[in-house]
Design a protein around this motif. Sequence first.
Motif, PDB file in Angstrom:
ATOM      1  N   ILE A   1     -30.358  44.910 -44.428  1.00 63.83           N
ATOM      2  CA  ILE A   1     -31.151  43.950 -43.763  1.00 63.83           C
ATOM      3  C   ILE A   1     -30.332  43.451 -42.545  1.00 63.83           C
ATOM      4  O   ILE A   1     -29.055  43.707 -42.472  1.00 63.83           O
ATOM      5  CB  ILE A   1     -31.461  42.885 -44.624  1.00 63.83           C
ATOM      6  CG1 ILE A   1     -30.246  41.878 -45.240  1.00 63.83           C
ATOM      7  CG2 ILE A   1     -32.312  43.377 -45.618  1.00 63.83           C
ATOM      8  CD1 ILE A   1     -30.631  40.493 -45.730  1.00 63.83           C
ATOM      9  N   ASP A   2     -31.170  42.907 -41.514  1.00 67.08           N
ATOM     10  CA  ASP A   2     -30.422  42.523 -40.548  1.00 67.08           C
ATOM     11  C   ASP A   2     -29.542  41.202 -40.787  1.00 67.08           C
ATOM     12  O   ASP A   2     -29.563  40.685 -41.711  1.00 67.08           O
ATOM     13  CB  ASP A   2     -31.423  41.762 -39.284  1.00 67.08           C
ATOM     14  CG  ASP A   2     -32.219  43.123 -38.728  1.00 67.08           C
ATOM     15  OD1 ASP A   2     -31.755  44.107 -38.874  1.00 67.08           O
ATOM     16  OD2 ASP A   2     -33.488  42.626 -38.516  1.00 67.08           O
ATOM     17  N   SER A   3     -28.419  41.003 -39.891  1.00 69.65           N
ATOM     18  CA  SER A   3     -27.675  39.937 -40.045  1.00 69.65           C
ATOM     19  C   SER A   3     -26.951  39.454 -38.660  1.00 69.65           C
ATOM     20  O   SER A   3     -26.801  40.144 -37.809  1.00 69.65           O
ATOM     21  CB  SER A   3     -26.372  40.350 -41.169  1.00 69.65           C
ATOM     22  OG  SER A   3     -25.327  39.430 -41.207  1.00 69.65           O
ATOM     23  N   VAL A   4     -26.604  38.319 -38.872  1.00 71.11           N
ATOM     24  CA  VAL A   4     -25.513  37.902 -37.713  1.00 71.11           C
ATOM     25  C   VAL A   4     -24.339  38.653 -37.708  1.00 71.11           C
ATOM     26  O   VAL A   4     -24.094  39.029 -38.819  1.00 71.11           O
ATOM     27  CB  VAL A   4     -25.370  36.377 -37.657  1.00 71.11           C
ATOM     28  CG1 VAL A   4     -26.429  35.413 -37.594  1.00 71.11           C
ATOM     29  CG2 VAL A   4     -24.566  36.102 -39.220  1.00 71.11           C
TER      30      VAL A   4
ATOM     31  N   SER B   1     -29.220  39.495 -51.329  1.00 69.08           N
ATOM     32  CA  SER B   1     -30.321  39.237 -52.282  1.00 69.08           C
ATOM     33  C   SER B   1     -31.098  37.865 -51.785  1.00 69.08           C
ATOM     34  O   SER B   1     -32.333  37.894 -51.958  1.00 69.08           O
ATOM     35  CB  SER B   1     -29.563  39.130 -53.673  1.00 69.08           C
ATOM     36  OG  SER B   1     -28.952  40.198 -54.016  1.00 69.08           O
ATOM     37  N   LEU B   2     -30.272  36.895 -51.386  1.00 66.55           N
ATOM     38  CA  LEU B   2     -31.101  35.709 -50.892  1.00 66.55           C
ATOM     39  C   LEU B   2     -31.937  36.045 -49.580  1.00 66.55           C
ATOM     40  O   LEU B   2     -33.041  35.643 -49.558  1.00 66.55           O
ATOM     41  CB  LEU B   2     -29.871  34.702 -50.449  1.00 66.55           C
ATOM     42  CG  LEU B   2     -29.254  34.264 -51.622  1.00 66.55           C
ATOM     43  CD1 LEU B   2     -28.101  33.402 -51.255  1.00 66.55           C
ATOM     44  CD2 LEU B   2     -30.354  33.343 -52.559  1.00 66.55           C
ATOM     45  N   GLY B   3     -31.265  37.100 -48.730  1.00 70.37           N
ATOM     46  CA  GLY B   3     -31.972  37.280 -47.469  1.00 70.37           C
ATOM     47  C   GLY B   3     -33.372  37.930 -47.968  1.00 70.37           C
ATOM     48  O   GLY B   3     -34.452  37.713 -47.272  1.00 70.37           O
TER      49      GLY B   3
ATOM     50  N   GLY C   1     -37.290  36.056 -48.079  1.00 72.90           N
ATOM     51  CA  GLY C   1     -38.593  36.664 -46.995  1.00 72.90           C
ATOM     52  C   GLY C   1     -38.170  36.862 -45.636  1.00 72.90           C
ATOM     53  O   GLY C   1     -38.822  37.662 -45.043  1.00 72.90           O
ATOM     54  N   ALA C   2     -36.923  36.288 -45.031  1.00 74.59           N
ATOM     55  CA  ALA C   2     -36.610  36.405 -43.560  1.00 74.59           C
ATOM     56  C   ALA C   2     -35.920  37.807 -43.443  1.00 74.59           C
ATOM     57  O   ALA C   2     -35.802  38.390 -42.314  1.00 74.59           O
ATOM     58  CB  ALA C   2     -35.635  35.323 -43.393  1.00 74.59           C
ATOM     59  N   ARG C   3     -35.388  38.484 -44.533  1.00 72.72           N
ATOM     60  CA  ARG C   3     -34.851  39.805 -44.296  1.00 72.72           C
ATOM     61  C   ARG C   3     -33.654  39.527 -43.458  1.00 72.72           C
ATOM     62  O   ARG C   3     -33.357  40.541 -42.785  1.00 72.72           O
ATOM     63  CB  ARG C   3     -35.713  41.058 -44.095  1.00 72.72           C
ATOM     64  CG  ARG C   3     -36.540  41.093 -45.345  1.00 72.72           C
ATOM     65  CD  ARG C   3     -37.745  42.346 -45.042  1.00 72.72           C
ATOM     66  NE  ARG C   3     -38.160  42.786 -46.203  1.00 72.72           N
ATOM     67  CZ  ARG C   3     -38.009  43.761 -47.020  1.00 72.72           C
ATOM     68  NH1 ARG C   3     -36.837  44.528 -46.576  1.00 72.72           N
ATOM     69  NH2 ARG C   3     -38.654  44.073 -47.954  1.00 72.72           N
ATOM     70  N   LYS C   4     -33.182  38.417 -43.344  1.00 69.35           N
ATOM     71  CA  LYS C   4     -32.055  38.441 -42.387  1.00 69.35           C
ATOM     72  C   LYS C   4     -30.802  37.547 -42.883  1.00 69.35           C
ATOM     73  O   LYS C   4     -31.202  36.386 -43.633  1.00 69.35           O
ATOM     74  CB  LYS C   4     -32.308  37.975 -40.974  1.00 69.35           C
ATOM     75  CG  LYS C   4     -31.299  37.671 -39.948  1.00 69.35           C
ATOM     76  CD  LYS C   4     -31.828  37.519 -38.603  1.00 69.35           C
ATOM     77  CE  LYS C   4     -30.733  37.132 -37.545  1.00 69.35           C
ATOM     78  NZ  LYS C   4     -30.969  36.720 -36.054  1.00 69.35           N
TER      79      LYS C   4
END
Length: 341
Positions: free
Chosen positions: A238-241, A272-274, A278-281
């Motif tokens: 998933i996307d991430s800073v 897992s939290l992302g 539901g934000a997938r980030k």
Amino acid sequence: MTTDDVLEKLYGNELRIDVHATESSLPFTLRSTRIAYPVYNQALKEIAKLHHRSRISGIGSGLFMGGQSGSGKTTIIKSYQQLFQDDHKHLREVPQVVIVKTPAAPTVKSVVEAVLNSLGDPVAHRGSTEERTQRIYHFIKQCHVELLAFDEIQHFHDTKRNNERTFFTDWLKNLIDEAHIPVVLVGMPRGETLLKISEQLARRFTRRFYVRPFSFHSKQDQLEFRGLLKNIQLLLPIDSVPLHEANLARRFIFGSAGLIDYVIKTVEEAVSLGYAHGARKIDLKVLAEAYKNAVWPDVPELLNPFNEQATLRRLDRVGEPFELWDRTRVQDKNKAGVNDE
């Protein structure tokens, strides 16, 4: 694969990431992915050189590999074992590199049984210690075992049975001499005190290597740690800073004490939290929640390193995650390397 091949691979191809995982799926994990970094590569090289010298000379010798809990020691020795299993997983029942987990409250008798179990002996519990030791020599020879590693060796330091430490050092010295194979002792830094019991054993373990934690003290230290975080980010589903951004990397250092296991725990939980949110980030807020869930459930908000308002300091006071830091070795001040004594 021969030790020549391993040495060539390790020295000639500094792979940043070596993936042995299946395609990404939930729940996400980094545990089946080998993420290489300088100390990881150096440790593999030291094991390979020990292995190679023994294969050429036919003489057994030893290496002590120490490091804090969570520094990646077990991952390193399993990765070395995997280098040989990759070629022989369908051909060999017993690997060329055998790893034995040292029992809690160990005795020579329990260690002998653990070795036989690792060698696949179906009756490992039968026979006297001497009889079973002779079976170990037989299995090592018949199965062409080339290197034996004992993980969690600090259990012998922690036992209250002083006589068992002496018995074990004598037994281990004889094992190296009779089996003619190298032995790697893997454990917490205090495990090295085992080698001070017997001068004869110490002579067989002149090689010492410390899997140092990451740090942020120098420019090179920062580049190494930020490089690790960048490689981890490449694996995220998933996307991430940017995990390797300087300020965020500094937060990871304080949150993990430079130990890779705590970095992995935090990132896995953040993924897992992302997904759950539901934000997938992954952002700083998700990382703060992940740290609380995976590392320190009772963390005060102002000590959570991923809280923007946090006071960033080493978390080694009473009740904090790194209170039980093993300070036996001076290398825990981020001094690393091999020492020929």
